[in-house]
Design an enzyme around this catalytic site. Structure first.
Site, PDB file in Angstrom:
ATOM      1  N   TYR A 297      22.803  84.042 -74.066  1.00 20.76           N
ATOM      2  CA  TYR A 297      22.096  82.908 -73.085  1.00 20.76           C
ATOM      3  C   TYR A 297      20.709  83.040 -73.804  1.00 20.76           C
ATOM      4  CZ  TYR A 297      21.163  79.631 -69.378  1.00 20.76           C
ATOM      5  OH  TYR A 297      20.696  78.637 -68.686  1.00 20.76           O
ATOM      6  N   TYR A 341      20.689  72.542 -74.443  1.00 18.65           N
ATOM      7  CA  TYR A 341      20.655  73.575 -73.327  1.00 18.65           C
ATOM      8  C   TYR A 341      21.749  72.727 -72.320  1.00 18.65           C
ATOM      9  CZ  TYR A 341      18.653  75.113 -68.967  1.00 18.65           C
ATOM     10  OH  TYR A 341      18.385  75.538 -67.635  1.00 18.65           O
TER      11      TYR A 341
END
Lengths: 389, 479
Positions: A297, A341
């Site tokens: 991430y 994102y």
């Protein structure tokens, strides 16, 4: 207690389908519409019909309820629905929830989804200036009057300490950004397709919150991503090769806060990621050296470094050098820095593509992929594997 | 619109080099009464300004040239045209931003002051926090004596002055929307609930309270109804003694927030008691905060006035115990380059701080003593119409306070040579400004017996003034 021992989940469920909308800066449609499109795309990819779905999982932050998405997507009765909290930390946990439901027979086909207009609508990067006086609001409230208001600033506080303790400069973060954008440049679905960057460009980009520069921060994106989870047995009969859920874990640390865990030791690591790492390694029986691809991430570059260290790919303070030396293929879709994102959900999809052998940046023979979720918050992770692997 | 502004830019630029004032004559000779009013206003008790053979405070230089309530005389047609042009284009508000004065010889009662001024430059169109507008820089020569107007006599000082003429958009909306602008610029409020109300009650009494477990004795922060060490629900509090160090920090640049002025630093402070909290570091620039820097607790009112329960916000903040030695001070563009980098060790000395309560009386008395009758310095309603929340201190009073701060420190024998200041956050009534100085060049090292002091004045809103003072230290003063 699974914090201390392996679990019985490994290998019983698989990801059978992935589907997404286009990733854009202005989708021109509702978040619900994006969710429905992504869910239907994932079902089509799996070769399943909406009527096959009996479970749905999303984030507490998602604005589209399971029942509403089900209604609009042609899905009928649900025997399992769940939401996971803590922002992007929920990503891999949605799949863990689905896998547990499937493994226990609570549901047969569970769709995990996340969809938002995070760029054209509510932008997380614009910060927080007010919170309700709940326990959760009060926890963040300690920061607000002093002007520590944005996700970038919450990460930057730990990043500064990390640089200080290990004697590094902000250029250390540049390796993460350059690696992500290198892969994004070859991914037609990525916002930054065809636009790689150099370390010099990273170092020349403007400050957002020192020590973070613009190119240390992920994009903001409109879009939706969905993941279909079913039993390993059923997945073997569907149109795609299954991506087995070899291990799945959630983790919160002691004295955990959301993004602002400044009151416990260190500030140079991510103890909640350490909890996830411990459980993934114990449950899968794997070690870092056996991982072929890492999808870590990357909302902000410093926490990619800390994740590599928490998972044991390298020693504390060594992750920038590890990336510079291409120690592990990382974020081969371009990550959230380069592709989009999608609160970590697009990373899970890339993990599946690597297992299927269909990534635009395919790592030859990849059979074990580590995928992580939002960092600095209570988080989650997955190890995905090939059916033979 | 862009085209129109471009042509305005060009027309404004053409005024550079033209006279702003020609043949100006001070309305009154230098006199003891005005000196006394000035000294009383800024609290300057320097004996050099009283007694048998007094001199005028050098920082009064501009006051002798001011038109006062009856207005200026001797302003050039060019200067008037420039202002008509700016006013006509909507840039109606004005604020002084920089003042650089050089003092060549002292003024004494009886001296008759004459002056000329030139428009040095008009900037391109600039966007600032106040609004969009133009910086206009003038330079004035002041002299005494000499019969004619052809430059005979003694030049006693020069005065470079920069103003910002701007369109007060924020002001108009504030005038209509009442408190809306004030609301928007308020700090985000603490999130207070039943679990942490005791902490904020402590802050209201200027006490920083740390919870202590009633069973295992562990201290904890943030406030919670139970102990993470042993789970006990019993607790009491201990008051932090106020010492801490910066454990980590960030510098906020983007995005901007109404209540904050980026770039600004926010830190995690580790208190001497071992717990940590997020807070602001004051007393040093955003670029001077460092991990490990010792800090000391103080309570700062960031919003509202004392006793305004709804508006007031007092926060525990931390003042840097000393500036970082490895960091260069942040220079402002108005200041000449200073050779400060070599000034380390004993030469680099701190001037003890001067705390200046910003009272309404100080603001008004300072404005009138400097013969500045701009309404924003004495008329709160007029100030609000122009977008300010209240009256604010004029630049000449700040200049006088900076001068007083330095002469107080170096003693009556010292002589001010130069004062160059730039204004930032305004001084509004009810605030407190703390002036701090660092000697960047000691008298013994400059060869001509002058010391150079960098001065920073901070108020509750941030940096009110930054500047550099050059002072001749006669007979071995304090440095």
């Amino acid at each position: 207690m699974s914090v201390r021992s392996g679990d019985g989940l490994g290998g019983r469920a698989a990801i059978a389908g992935i589907g997404a909308t286009e990733f854009s800066k202005d989708s021109g449609r509702s978040e619900l519409k994006l969710a429905v499109e992504a869910v239907r795309a994932a079902l089509a990819d799996a070769g399943l019909a909406p009527g096959d779905v009996d479970g749905m999982v999303t984030f507490t932050m998602d604005t589209s309820p399971e029942i509403t998405v089900a209604q609009a997507a042609g899905i009928g009765e649900l025997s399992f629905f769940s939401r996971v909290h803590y922002g992007g930390g929920a990503a891999c946990a949605t799949v863990q929830q689905a896998a547990m439901a499937v493994a226990t027979g609570v549901a047969e086909v569970v769709v995990c989804y996340r969809a938002f207009n995070e760029r054209s609508g509510r932008r997380f990067g614009s910060g927080v200036q007010r919170r309700e006086p709940s326990a959760e609001g009060a926890a963040l409230g300690w920061n607000l009057p002093f002007g520590l208001l944005t996700p970038a600033s919450w990460v930057a506080m730990a990043a500064q300490r990390y640089l200080h303790v290990y004697g590094l400069t902000p250029e250390a973060f540049g390796h993460v950004a350059v690696a992500g954008r290198r892969y994004a440049a070859r991914n037609p679905a990525a916002y930054f397709y065809g636009k790689p960057i150099t370390l010099e460009e990273h170092a020349a980009s403007r400050w957002i919150v020192e020590p973070l520069r613009l190119l240390d921060c992920c994009q903001e994106t409109d879009g939706g991503q969905a993941i279909v989870v079913t039993s390993a047995e059923r997945a073997r009969d569907l149109r795609r090769p299954p991506a087995l859920i070899t291990a799945a874990a959630q983790g919160a640390g002691r004295a955990q806060e959301q993004m602002t865990s400044y009151y416990r030791d260190g500030l140079t690591g991510l103890p909640e990621t350490g909890v996830v790492a411990g459980q993934l390694w114990r449950s899968s029986g794997l070690t870092p050296g056996e991982i072929d691809v890492g999808i870590l991430y990357d909302h902000f570059t410093p926490f990619v470094l800390m994740q590599l260290e928490e998972f044991g790919f390298c020693g504390a303070g060594e992750a920038a050098d590890f990336i510079a030396a291409d120690g592990l293929p990382l974020n081969t879709h371009g990550g959230q820095l380069g592709e989009a994102y999608l609160h970590g959900m697009n990373g899970i999809a890339e993990g599946v593509r690597q297992i299927r052998g269909t990534s635009v940046n395919q790592v030859p023979g990849a059979s074990r992929v580590l995928v992580t979720a939002g960092t600095g918050v209570p988080t989650s992770g997955l190890v995905l594997g090939t059916d033979e692997g | 619109m862009g085209g129109a502004d471009c042509s305005l830019d060009e027309r404004l630029k053409a005024y550079a080099g033209r006279a702003a004032m020609a043949g100006g004559v001070g309305k009154d000779p230098v006199n003891a009464a005005m000196i006394r009013h000035w000294c009383e206003a800024v609290g300057d008790t320097n004996p050099a300004y009283t007694g048998e053979a007094p001199i005028a405070p050098p920082t009064m230089l501009q006051a002798w040239t001011m038109g006062g309530l009856s207005g200026h005389m001797g302003r050039s047609a060019a200067y008037d045209e420039l202002f008509v042009l700016l006013d006509g284009a909507g840039y109606t508000a004005v604020v002084a931003t920089d003042c650089e004065q050089e003092y060549l010889r002292a003024l004494r009662p009886g001296d008759e002051v004459r002056f000329d001024a030139v428009i040095e430059s008009v900037s391109a169109r600039k966007t600032t926090k106040l609004g969009v507008g133009y910086f206009v820089t003038t330079k004035m020569d002041v002299w005494v004596g000499g019969g004619g107007r052809d430059g005979e006599g003694d030049v006693v000082g020069t005065h470079r002055f920069r103003i910002f003429k701007y369109a007060p958009d924020g002001g108009r909306s504030a005038g209509k929307a009442g408190g809306a602008r004030k609301e928007a610029a308020r700090r985000p409020r603490p999130v207070v609930n039943r679990d942490n109300a005791g902490f904020w009650a402590g802050v209201a009494e200027k006490r920083l309270l740390i919870q202590r477990c009633g069973d295992c004795g562990r201290l904890r922060f943030p406030w919670l109804p139970g102990c993470n060490g042993c789970g006990s629900e019993k607790w009491d509090t201990v008051e932090a003694r106020g010492d801490g160090v910066v454990f980590s920090y960030v510098v906020m640049h983007h995005p901007p927030f109404p209540a904050f002025d980026p770039p600004y630093a926010v830190a995690v402070i580790e208190l001497a008691e071992g717990v940590r909290m997020v807070s602001d570091v004051v007393g040093v620039g955003h670029d001077e905060v460092r991990i490990g820097m010792p800090v000391r607790l103080e309570f700062q009112r960031v919003d509202g006035e004392e006793g305004e329960e709804e508006e007031e916000l007092v926060l525990p903040v931390f003042r840097a115990a000393e500036p970082a030695r490895d960091a260069e001070p942040a220079e402002t563009a108005s200041e000449p380059a200073e050779p400060t980098s070599e000034a380390t060790g004993p030469a680099r000395r701190e001037v003890p701080p001067l705390v200046v309560p910003i009272t309404r009386t100080l603001i008004v008395a300072g404005a009138l003593a400097s013969r500045d009758y701009q309404d924003v310095h004495h008329d709160a309603e007029a100030a609000r119409e122009k977008g300010a929340p209240d009256i604010f201190m004029n630049i000449l009073t700040t200049n006088g306070l900076v001068g007083r701060y330095i002469t107080d420190h170096f003693g009556p024998g010292c002589v001010l040579r130069k004062v160059a200041i730039r204004l930032g956050a305004p001084n509004y009534p009810g605030d407190t400004m703390v002036l701090r100085g660092t000697v960047t060049e000691a008298a013994e090292s400059t060869g001509d017996g002058t010391a150079v002091v960098r001065v920073v004045g901070e108020n509750g809103l941030g940096r009110h003034v930054t500047g550099t003072v050059t002072v001749a230290v006669v007979g071995g003063g304090a440095v």
